[in-house]
Design a protein around this motif. Structure first.
Motif, PDB file in Angstrom:
ATOM      1  N   LEU A 259     115.846 -75.575 -29.022  1.00 32.69           N
ATOM      2  CA  LEU A 259     114.841 -74.849 -28.945  1.00 32.69           C
ATOM      3  C   LEU A 259     115.256 -73.642 -28.194  1.00 32.69           C
ATOM      4  CD1 LEU A 259     111.565 -76.582 -27.673  1.00 32.69           C
ATOM      5  CD2 LEU A 259     112.501 -76.282 -30.104  1.00 32.69           C
ATOM      6  N   THR A 332     106.458 -77.644 -32.041  1.00 29.93           N
ATOM      7  CA  THR A 332     107.150 -76.467 -31.248  1.00 29.93           C
ATOM      8  C   THR A 332     107.213 -75.165 -31.865  1.00 29.93           C
ATOM      9  OG1 THR A 332     109.163 -77.504 -32.238  1.00 29.93           O
ATOM     10  CG2 THR A 332     108.650 -78.277 -30.118  1.00 29.93           C
ATOM     11  N   ASP A 333     107.146 -75.088 -33.407  1.00 27.88           N
ATOM     12  CA  ASP A 333     107.282 -73.696 -33.815  1.00 27.88           C
ATOM     13  C   ASP A 333     106.086 -73.094 -33.704  1.00 27.88           C
ATOM     14  OD1 ASP A 333     105.904 -75.795 -35.379  1.00 27.88           O
ATOM     15  OD2 ASP A 333     105.997 -74.787 -37.338  1.00 27.88           O
ATOM     16  N   ASP A 337     105.920 -69.679 -31.036  1.00 28.60           N
ATOM     17  CA  ASP A 337     105.688 -68.349 -31.978  1.00 28.60           C
ATOM     18  C   ASP A 337     105.284 -67.264 -31.044  1.00 28.60           C
ATOM     19  OD1 ASP A 337     103.438 -66.812 -33.795  1.00 28.60           O
ATOM     20  OD2 ASP A 337     105.273 -67.798 -34.973  1.00 28.60           O
TER      21      ASP A 337
END
Length: 560
Positions: A259, A332-333, A337
């Protein structure tokens, strides 16, 4: 001096170290939580070994001299920067649930909770260990020196003796009941008191295990005699567990996409779920950049307020959404964000604490899941290494609680990783994302992190050991370095502040403790507590390498 962790031993109780700059080097640097592990890594680097070679040597030594925190019976999470190909890799080597894991590991068939200490220290909560298989895989991919050479210092320490360290002594003092267990009796005198710091100890069983693995690789554990012995050890005691031959032989390391975010003018990357600490580190840094923490003085009440509020927000998201993505989709996106992080940052008022902090709202069924409530807060250790070719390793390793399950097999202390799952398979009719399931990996707060400089190369290689406090310790250190321009020593040595450990916390015996009345006036509810997470870091500067290892434990940084 001697102090007891449970009754208030703090960094302030140790003799004050003379003020000095970070450790400097020009070619290589290793920072670990124990001097012998740092020396083992540096020895390998001097022989032309890669950063991965040095990390393996350091891990093997830590299993000898810091057996309460990590070793062959546990799991690992690593970021590896491959300088030759300019690529960052994340390897998930966490311990995972065997096929026979109970859906409700913390309760009996009638739904009554087992005594917490009984569960935590039992075969029932031992996960299939991943560290050794991870080391073997990484050596095949990145190793330069022969496998067996990486074990020699650790074998020698276990066979010939090593000095009992101050931090290990403190852990033993906190757990006097270990003196009654034959597998730990060597750490105590006839009266049941921990042996004095500096006492020479030997571990012939572990020396033999390391020698076998040095000769034969990971096969003896996953397909051979060491695995058979581990299975027998797990199947003992009042709450036995069951790890099958298939559980061991089928274990696979998972390579996942790291990430990354941009904050404080840097690209910052960390581990992905189920290593949930990385998500929280990145969320907090992004939020703190957005609220402008760089404008405030280090150690000020305003800076502490922002650190606590960002930690509370990230903790709420972590406990609701983080899980093993092989079993549960983890958004997680969305959680990273920029628009979502903007909205989270706007929830922080500059002059008062939020009365209630909730997870962010995400569309879909997962938003309805209850928060996870793991039983244990792991101990862990961290290794940060940079080699002469520019390769880097940020490596967090654990057996979970100090001394894990209290079970030992062939000198290996076995983990209690299953306690990182939610304690109930259903809460208010809903299944937590982090509920136990066969073959699933529990979430962890480990947070191996690498910050990249303007040239796209690793600038800061960092991580920590210490349960949920890992996250806040890494965040606070990076804020110190990136927002306030501190040396890496000063950034690591800041009084600790955080809220990832079920409460807002200020480090006992430090300058942070004096902020309590002002924070209370802002609506915070700070708890004064021992915060002994230990950060290790290596920094690349225009003048060369700087390293520092946290004085909360026994660590040192060494380089050439």
């Amino acid at each position: 001096m001697t102090c007891i962790l449970a009754t208030g031993c703090t960094l302030a109780d140790r003799p004050a170290a003379p003020q000095a700059p970070p450790v400097h080097a020009t070619r290589t640097m290793a920072a670990t939580a124990n001097p012998r592990a740092s020396q083992a890594a540096l020895t390998i680097l001097r022989q032309g070994g890669s950063a991965v070679d040095a990390a393996i040597a350091a891990q093997m030594m830590l299993g000898v001299v810091e057996p309460q925190a990590s070793g062959l019976g546990g799991g690992s999470a690593l970021l590896v920067w491959d300088g030759e190909h300019s690529r960052l890799h994340f390897y998930d080597g966490l311990a995972l649930a065997p096929a026979d894991v109970p859906a409700d590991y913390a309760h009996d068939a009638a739904g009554h909770a087992w005594p917490k200490e009984t569960v935590q220290r039992s075969g029932r909560v031992v996960g299939v260990p991943g560290t050794l298989r991870t080391m073997a895989l990484l050596h095949r991919r990145y190793g330069r020196l022969p496998w067996d050479r990486l074990f020699q210092d650790a074998i020698g320490a276990a066979r010939d003796g090593f000095a009992l360290s101050p931090y290990l002594h403190l852990v033993l003092t906190e757990r006097p009941e270990l003196a009654r267990l034959p597998q730990f009796a060597a750490y105590f005198d006839a009266a049941g008191k921990p042996l004095a710091v500096g006492t020479m100890l030997k571990d012939p069983a572990l020396a033999a295990t390391l020698a076998l693995i040095a000769r034969e690789g990971d096969a003896p554990l996953y397909d051979g005699i060491l695995g058979e012995h581990l299975r027998r050890a797990v199947d003992t005691g009042p709450l036995p567990g069951r790890i099958s031959r298939a559980d061991l032989s089928r274990y696979r390391v998972r390579e996942r996409t790291p990430l990354c975010i941009t904050a404080f003018g840097r690209r910052i990357c960390s581990a992905a779920p189920p290593v949930a600490g990385g998500l929280s580190v990145l969320q907090q840094l992004a939020i703190l950049d957005r609220v402008g923490i760089a404008r405030y003085q280090p150690g000020s009440v305003q800076a502490a307020h922002f650190l606590l509020e960002a930690s509370r927000l990230a903790e709420a998201d972590r406990r609701r959404y983080a899980a093993d993505p092989d079993f549960v989709p983890v958004p997680t996106d969305v959680l990273l964000d920029p628009a979502y992080l903007d909205a989270r940052a706007r929830l922080i008022a500059p002059d008062h604490a939020a009365a209630t902090v909730r997870p962010g709202t995400i569309d879909g069924r997962q938003a309805m899941r209850p928060a996870s409530d793991p039983m244990a807060l792991p101990a862990t250790s961290h290794i940060a290494i940079r080699d002469a070719a520019g390769n880097a390793v940020s490596f967090t390793t654990t057996i979970n609680l100090n001394f894990g399950s209290d079970l030992v097999s062939d000198g290996m202390v076995l983990n209690n990783a299953i306690t990182n799952f939610a304690t109930r398979p259903r809460i208010d009719g809903q299944v937590p994302a982090n509920a136990a399931s066969p073959g699933k990996r529990p979430t962890t707060t480990m947070s191996p992190t690498i910050v990249f400089g303007p040239d796209g190369q690793p600038e800061i290689i960092i991580g920590a050991g210490g349960g949920a406090r890992i996250i806040d310790s890494v965040v606070q250190t990076l804020v110190g370095r990136l927002a306030w321009g501190m040396s890496i020593r000063d950034a690591i040595d800041q009084p600790r502040i955080g809220a990832q450990n079920h409460a807002e916390e200020l480090e006992r015996g430090s300058a942070a403790e004096r902020l309590a009345p002002m924070l209370e006036a802002m609506g915070h509810k700070p708890k004064i507590d021992i915060m002994n997470a230990a950060v290790q870091a290596v920094v690349v500067t225009p003048r060369g390498l700087e390293g520092w290892a946290d004085p909360h434990r026994d660590g040192v940084a060494m380089g050439d």
